[in-house]
Design a protein around this motif. Structure first.
Motif, short mmCIF file in Angstrom:
data_model
loop_
_atom_site.label_atom_id
_atom_site.label_comp_id
_atom_site.label_asym_id
_atom_site.label_seq_id
_atom_site.Cartn_x
_atom_site.Cartn_y
_atom_site.Cartn_z
N MET A 61 0.81 -1.22 0.00
CA MET A 61 0.00 0.00 0.00
C MET A 61 0.85 1.27 0.00
O MET A 61 0.31 2.36 -0.19
CB MET A 61 -0.96 -0.01 1.19
CG MET A 61 -2.07 -1.03 1.00
SD MET A 61 -3.12 -1.22 2.44
CE MET A 61 -4.00 0.32 2.42
N ARG A 62 2.15 1.15 0.15
CA ARG A 62 3.02 2.31 -0.01
C ARG A 62 3.01 2.77 -1.46
O ARG A 62 3.25 3.94 -1.73
CB ARG A 62 4.44 1.98 0.43
CG ARG A 62 4.55 1.74 1.93
CD ARG A 62 5.93 1.29 2.34
NE ARG A 62 6.93 2.29 1.99
CZ ARG A 62 8.22 2.09 2.08
NH1 ARG A 62 8.68 0.93 2.50
NH2 ARG A 62 9.07 3.04 1.75
N THR A 63 2.76 1.86 -2.38
CA THR A 63 2.77 2.18 -3.80
C THR A 63 1.36 2.13 -4.40
O THR A 63 0.98 3.01 -5.16
CB THR A 63 3.70 1.21 -4.57
OG1 THR A 63 5.00 1.28 -3.99
CG2 THR A 63 3.77 1.55 -6.02
N LEU A 64 0.61 1.09 -4.08
CA LEU A 64 -0.73 0.92 -4.66
C LEU A 64 -1.77 1.73 -3.90
O LEU A 64 -1.66 1.88 -2.68
CB LEU A 64 -1.13 -0.56 -4.62
CG LEU A 64 -0.32 -1.51 -5.49
CD1 LEU A 64 -0.73 -2.95 -5.22
CD2 LEU A 64 -0.48 -1.17 -6.96
N PRO A 65 -2.79 2.20 -4.60
CA PRO A 65 -3.87 2.91 -3.91
C PRO A 65 -4.64 1.96 -2.99
O PRO A 65 -4.75 0.76 -3.27
CB PRO A 65 -4.78 3.40 -5.04
CG PRO A 65 -4.06 3.16 -6.31
CD PRO A 65 -2.96 2.17 -6.05
N LEU A 66 -5.19 2.50 -1.92
CA LEU A 66 -6.01 1.73 -0.99
C LEU A 66 -7.13 1.01 -1.71
O LEU A 66 -7.39 -0.17 -1.45
CB LEU A 66 -6.60 2.66 0.08
CG LEU A 66 -7.67 2.06 0.99
CD1 LEU A 66 -7.06 1.01 1.89
CD2 LEU A 66 -8.35 3.16 1.79
N GLY A 67 -7.80 1.70 -2.63
CA GLY A 67 -8.94 1.14 -3.35
C GLY A 67 -8.57 0.01 -4.29
O GLY A 67 -9.45 -0.67 -4.82
N THR A 68 -7.30 -0.21 -4.51
CA THR A 68 -6.83 -1.35 -5.30
C THR A 68 -6.29 -2.44 -4.38
O THR A 68 -6.69 -3.59 -4.47
CB THR A 68 -5.73 -0.92 -6.29
OG1 THR A 68 -6.25 0.06 -7.18
CG2 THR A 68 -5.19 -2.10 -7.09
N ALA A 69 -5.37 -2.06 -3.52
CA ALA A 69 -4.66 -3.05 -2.70
C ALA A 69 -5.59 -3.82 -1.76
O ALA A 69 -5.54 -5.05 -1.71
CB ALA A 69 -3.55 -2.36 -1.89
N TYR A 70 -6.42 -3.11 -1.02
CA TYR A 70 -7.25 -3.79 -0.03
C TYR A 70 -8.28 -4.73 -0.68
O TYR A 70 -8.40 -5.88 -0.25
CB TYR A 70 -7.92 -2.77 0.90
CG TYR A 70 -8.64 -3.43 2.04
CD1 TYR A 70 -7.94 -4.01 3.09
CD2 TYR A 70 -10.03 -3.52 2.04
CE1 TYR A 70 -8.61 -4.65 4.13
CE2 TYR A 70 -10.70 -4.15 3.08
CZ TYR A 70 -9.98 -4.71 4.12
OH TYR A 70 -10.64 -5.34 5.14
N GLN A 131 5.55 9.88 -2.33
CA GLN A 131 5.85 8.65 -1.60
C GLN A 131 6.15 7.51 -2.57
O GLN A 131 7.10 6.76 -2.38
CB GLN A 131 4.70 8.25 -0.67
CG GLN A 131 4.93 6.97 0.09
CD GLN A 131 6.10 7.04 1.04
OE1 GLN A 131 6.46 8.11 1.52
NE2 GLN A 131 6.72 5.92 1.31
N ALA A 132 5.34 7.38 -3.62
CA ALA A 132 5.57 6.32 -4.61
C ALA A 132 6.90 6.52 -5.31
O ALA A 132 7.63 5.56 -5.56
CB ALA A 132 4.43 6.29 -5.63
N ASP A 133 7.24 7.77 -5.62
CA ASP A 133 8.52 8.05 -6.26
C ASP A 133 9.68 7.71 -5.33
O ASP A 133 10.72 7.22 -5.77
CB ASP A 133 8.59 9.51 -6.70
CG ASP A 133 7.67 9.79 -7.87
OD1 ASP A 133 7.28 8.82 -8.57
OD2 ASP A 133 7.33 10.96 -8.09
N LYS A 134 9.51 7.95 -4.01
CA LYS A 134 10.55 7.60 -3.04
C LYS A 134 10.75 6.09 -3.01
O LYS A 134 11.88 5.61 -2.96
CB LYS A 134 10.18 8.10 -1.65
CG LYS A 134 10.29 9.59 -1.49
CD LYS A 134 9.86 10.01 -0.10
CE LYS A 134 9.77 11.52 0.01
NZ LYS A 134 9.24 11.93 1.32
N VAL A 135 9.65 5.34 -3.02
CA VAL A 135 9.75 3.88 -3.01
C VAL A 135 10.47 3.40 -4.26
O VAL A 135 11.37 2.57 -4.19
CB VAL A 135 8.34 3.23 -2.89
CG1 VAL A 135 8.43 1.73 -3.11
CG2 VAL A 135 7.72 3.55 -1.55
#
Length: 145
Positions: A61-70, A131-135
């Motif tokens: 979930m650091r990269t994927l949106p909540l509405g996708t990952a969960y 955040q996604a770019d940092k990951v």
């Protein structure tokens, strides 16, 4: 991922999410085997699988949106638990249950397909693109070393 290039980060994130979902199946099955946490080893397996599943979900979930990952995580768990129940526990395989499982899978596919086009714009709007770019950057640095 709707026009976005598939990167190593995307692949690793999705594999991590799938493993987290499979661990959800493990902990659900172990919980059933623990008989209400009255058996030691299935109870320990449940706790370990739960912790690992949650940690991997959180990482994805650091990269994927909540509405996708969960929904994907819970979908893998729901379908996996359904299949484990059929195969290993002798649970009933009625037409209605099989149709319900098919609806879950088709709902996840549709949700994922419709989310791809909006994910980049929503990441920018929410400020999570940083955040996604940092990951991605951290992942790239690790691979170069």
């Amino acid at each position: 991922m709707g026009g976005q290039a598939i990167t190593k980060v995307h692949v690793v994130t999705w594999v991590t999410l799938i493993v987290a979902g499979l661990l959800e199946v493990v902990w659900a099955f172990s919980m059933k085997q623990s008989e209400g946490f009255t058996k030691l080893w299935p109870s320990l397996a449940t706790i370990v699988a739960m912790l690992l599943s949650f940690v991997l979900l959180a990482w994805a979930m650091r990269t994927l949106p909540l509405g996708t990952a969960y929904p994907v995580w819970t979908g893998i768990g729901a379908i996996g638990a359904f299949v484990v129940g059929l195969v290993f526990l002798g649970e009933a395989a009625s037409v209605a249950r099989i149709m319900a499982a098919a609806l879950i899978v088709s709902g996840l596919v549709l949700m994922n397909a419709s989310n791809g086009a909006r994910s980049e714009s929503s990441r920018i709007e929410n400020g999570s693109v940083d955040q996604a770019d940092k990951v991605k950057s951290n992942f790239s640095k690790q691979n170069r070393q």
